[in-house]
Design a protein around this motif. Structure first.
Motif, PDB file in Angstrom:
ATOM      1  N   ALA A 215       0.815  -1.208   0.000  1.00 43.95           N
ATOM      2  CA  ALA A 215       0.000   0.000   0.000  1.00 43.95           C
ATOM      3  C   ALA A 215       0.852   1.263   0.000  1.00 43.95           C
ATOM      4  O   ALA A 215       0.362   2.337  -0.361  1.00 43.95           O
ATOM      5  N   GLY A 216       2.127   1.142   0.419  1.00 45.40           N
ATOM      6  CA  GLY A 216       3.007   2.304   0.433  1.00 45.40           C
ATOM      7  C   GLY A 216       3.639   2.615   1.761  1.00 45.40           C
ATOM      8  O   GLY A 216       4.419   3.566   1.886  1.00 45.40           O
ATOM      9  N   PHE A 217       3.323   1.831   2.795  1.00 47.53           N
ATOM     10  CA  PHE A 217       3.936   2.014   4.106  1.00 47.53           C
ATOM     11  C   PHE A 217       5.373   1.482   4.108  1.00 47.53           C
ATOM     12  O   PHE A 217       5.775   0.739   3.210  1.00 47.53           O
ATOM     13  N   GLY A 218       6.111   1.854   5.138  1.00 43.68           N
ATOM     14  CA  GLY A 218       7.432   1.298   5.373  1.00 43.68           C
ATOM     15  C   GLY A 218       7.646   1.174   6.866  1.00 43.68           C
ATOM     16  O   GLY A 218       7.070   1.947   7.658  1.00 43.68           O
ATOM     17  N   TRP A 219       8.459   0.212   7.284  1.00 40.87           N
ATOM     18  CA  TRP A 219       8.696   0.009   8.711  1.00 40.87           C
ATOM     19  C   TRP A 219       9.545   1.139   9.266  1.00 40.87           C
ATOM     20  O   TRP A 219      10.565   1.523   8.669  1.00 40.87           O
ATOM     21  N   THR A 220       9.150   1.662  10.427  1.00 41.40           N
ATOM     22  CA  THR A 220       9.870   2.751  11.080  1.00 41.40           C
ATOM     23  C   THR A 220      11.068   2.256  11.881  1.00 41.40           C
ATOM     24  O   THR A 220      11.893   3.061  12.319  1.00 41.40           O
ATOM     25  N   GLY A 221      11.138   0.939  12.118  1.00 43.26           N
ATOM     26  CA  GLY A 221      12.149   0.394  13.018  1.00 43.26           C
ATOM     27  C   GLY A 221      11.646   0.282  14.442  1.00 43.26           C
ATOM     28  O   GLY A 221      12.319  -0.269  15.312  1.00 43.26           O
ATOM     29  N   GLU A 222      10.418   0.765  14.680  1.00 43.05           N
ATOM     30  CA  GLU A 222       9.831   0.742  16.012  1.00 43.05           C
ATOM     31  C   GLU A 222       8.921  -0.477  16.180  1.00 43.05           C
ATOM     32  O   GLU A 222       8.353  -0.984  15.217  1.00 43.05           O
ATOM     33  N   GLU A 223       8.790  -0.893  17.434  1.00 36.97           N
ATOM     34  CA  GLU A 223       7.835  -1.933  17.814  1.00 36.97           C
ATOM     35  C   GLU A 223       7.050  -1.447  19.013  1.00 36.97           C
ATOM     36  O   GLU A 223       7.562  -0.692  19.839  1.00 36.97           O
ATOM     37  N   THR A 224       5.803  -1.879  19.121  1.00 37.22           N
ATOM     38  CA  THR A 224       4.979  -1.504  20.267  1.00 37.22           C
ATOM     39  C   THR A 224       5.092  -2.572  21.342  1.00 37.22           C
ATOM     40  O   THR A 224       5.654  -3.648  21.136  1.00 37.22           O
ATOM     41  N   GLY A 225       4.510  -2.266  22.495  1.00 36.53           N
ATOM     42  CA  GLY A 225       4.504  -3.242  23.582  1.00 36.53           C
ATOM     43  C   GLY A 225       3.698  -4.476  23.260  1.00 36.53           C
ATOM     44  O   GLY A 225       3.823  -5.497  23.929  1.00 36.53           O
ATOM     45  N   LEU A 226       2.851  -4.374  22.225  1.00 34.22           N
ATOM     46  CA  LEU A 226       2.049  -5.520  21.802  1.00 34.22           C
ATOM     47  C   LEU A 226       2.763  -6.345  20.740  1.00 34.22           C
ATOM     48  O   LEU A 226       2.169  -7.223  20.129  1.00 34.22           O
ATOM     49  N   ALA A 227       4.035  -6.041  20.521  1.00 33.61           N
ATOM     50  CA  ALA A 227       4.862  -6.753  19.537  1.00 33.61           C
ATOM     51  C   ALA A 227       4.454  -6.471  18.105  1.00 33.61           C
ATOM     52  O   ALA A 227       4.754  -7.237  17.199  1.00 33.61           O
ATOM     53  N   ASP A 228       3.761  -5.346  17.900  1.00 37.00           N
ATOM     54  CA  ASP A 228       3.450  -4.911  16.542  1.00 37.00           C
ATOM     55  C   ASP A 228       4.633  -4.136  15.973  1.00 37.00           C
ATOM     56  O   ASP A 228       5.271  -3.359  16.693  1.00 37.00           O
ATOM     57  N   LEU A 229       4.916  -4.326  14.692  1.00 39.44           N
ATOM     58  CA  LEU A 229       5.883  -3.492  14.000  1.00 39.44           C
ATOM     59  C   LEU A 229       5.140  -2.255  13.490  1.00 39.44           C
ATOM     60  O   LEU A 229       4.092  -2.383  12.858  1.00 39.44           O
ATOM     61  N   VAL A 230       5.656  -1.082  13.799  1.00 40.63           N
ATOM     62  CA  VAL A 230       4.992   0.162  13.433  1.00 40.63           C
ATOM     63  C   VAL A 230       5.450   0.583  12.043  1.00 40.63           C
ATOM     64  O   VAL A 230       6.631   0.848  11.820  1.00 40.63           O
ATOM     65  N   CYS A 231       4.500   0.631  11.114  1.00 46.37           N
ATOM     66  CA  CYS A 231       4.786   1.063   9.742  1.00 46.37           C
ATOM     67  C   CYS A 231       4.150   2.426   9.513  1.00 46.37           C
ATOM     68  O   CYS A 231       3.131   2.760  10.130  1.00 46.37           O
ATOM     69  N   GLU A 232       4.768   3.197   8.615  1.00 43.77           N
ATOM     70  CA  GLU A 232       4.326   4.573   8.409  1.00 43.77           C
ATOM     71  C   GLU A 232       4.304   4.939   6.933  1.00 43.77           C
ATOM     72  O   GLU A 232       5.095   4.425   6.141  1.00 43.77           O
ATOM     73  N   TRP A 233       3.384   5.841   6.607  1.00 41.66           N
ATOM     74  CA  TRP A 233       3.343   6.467   5.285  1.00 41.66           C
ATOM     75  C   TRP A 233       3.357   7.971   5.481  1.00 41.66           C
ATOM     76  O   TRP A 233       2.648   8.467   6.369  1.00 41.66           O
ATOM     77  N   PRO A 234       4.136   8.730   4.727  1.00 38.52           N
ATOM     78  CA  PRO A 234       5.130   8.290   3.743  1.00 38.52           C
ATOM     79  C   PRO A 234       6.212   7.422   4.387  1.00 38.52           C
ATOM     80  O   PRO A 234       6.574   7.639   5.540  1.00 38.52           O
ATOM     81  N   ALA A 235       6.688   6.476   3.631  1.00 38.38           N
ATOM     82  CA  ALA A 235       7.606   5.482   4.176  1.00 38.38           C
ATOM     83  C   ALA A 235       8.928   6.106   4.612  1.00 38.38           C
ATOM     84  O   ALA A 235       9.538   6.850   3.852  1.00 38.38           O
TER      85      ALA A 235
END
Length: 219
Positions: free
Chosen positions: A149-169
């Motif tokens: 869709a156009g997101f990219g991983w920020t390098g961050e993870e949440t306490g729920l073990a989710d990888l945080v992706c962001e747009w613009p990537a």
């Protein structure tokens, strides 16, 4: 198919059939905005609307909203929902839109509808003035869909073990960052399913997938 924003937060309440949609209960709340991907209406004689569609809007006002959003098409509550996404402004930054939940009807999974619905939302969020859109993903399939869709991983993870992706990537959607995210899903503590392992094996050493140009699915 046609995508529709039913409403921005606070948005309409949407009831999805829990037998067909994951996270169905998360779409009943009115604190989040909702967008849906509508397919063809069911054939005559398929049963009562809720049984045939697995979806119903709860309020009469929402029915009118959907009819208006269809912009003159034939879409109404008689159209089938193939996928849905909920979203709201970030609690700490109102210029950031957070994708809360994405779900695709069970019998239409694997057709690329998730990335298309996310691409549609990104376009609408951009037009509405949001600077960034963020989504947390907890499995390899969601990660891949976000990248398409156009997101990219920020390098961050949440306490729920989710990888945080962001747009613009961020990081220019670098291959190294993309692969590092895939590696997180290979970790033993993630316990990936057999299907995830197959996807991860297929994406070993790969570059990020092409970004869809639009919700129609062209890359």
């Amino acid at each position: 198919m046609v995508p529709v924003v039913l409403g921005w937060p606070p948005g309409p309440r949407l009831r999805l059939d829990y037998r067909r949609f994951a996270y169905a209960g998360k779409f009943v709340v009115s604190s989040t905005g909702k967008a849906v991907l509508l397919g063809d209406p069911p054939a005559a004689g398929d049963g009562e609307p809720d049984d045939a569609l697995g979806v119903a809007l709860l309020d009469e006002a929402d029915r009118d909203r959907l009819d208006r959003a269809a912009e003159g098409g034939d879409w109404s509550l008689d159209a089938a929902v193939l996928g849905a996404v909920s979203f709201s402004a970030d609690r700490t930054d109102p210029d950031v839109l957070r994708v809360r939940y994405v779900t695709v009807r069970a019998d239409r999974q694997g057709e690329g509808l998730g990335p298309r619905l996310l691409r549609f939302l990104l376009d609408r969020a951009d037009a509405r003035g949001y600077d960034r859109v963020r989504i947390g993903v907890n499995n390899a399939f969601s990660y891949e869909a976000a990248y398409k869709a156009g997101f990219g991983w920020t390098g961050e993870e949440t306490g729920l073990a989710d990888l945080v992706c962001e747009w613009p990537a961020p990081a220019g959607r670098s291959a190294a960052r993309y692969r590092a995210g895939l590696d997180r899903f290979r970790a033993e503590d993630r316990d990936p399913t057999a299907a995830e392992r197959s996807l991860l094996d297929d994406r070993e050493g790969a570059s990020p997938p092409p970004v869809l140009d639009s919700w129609t699915g062209t890359d």
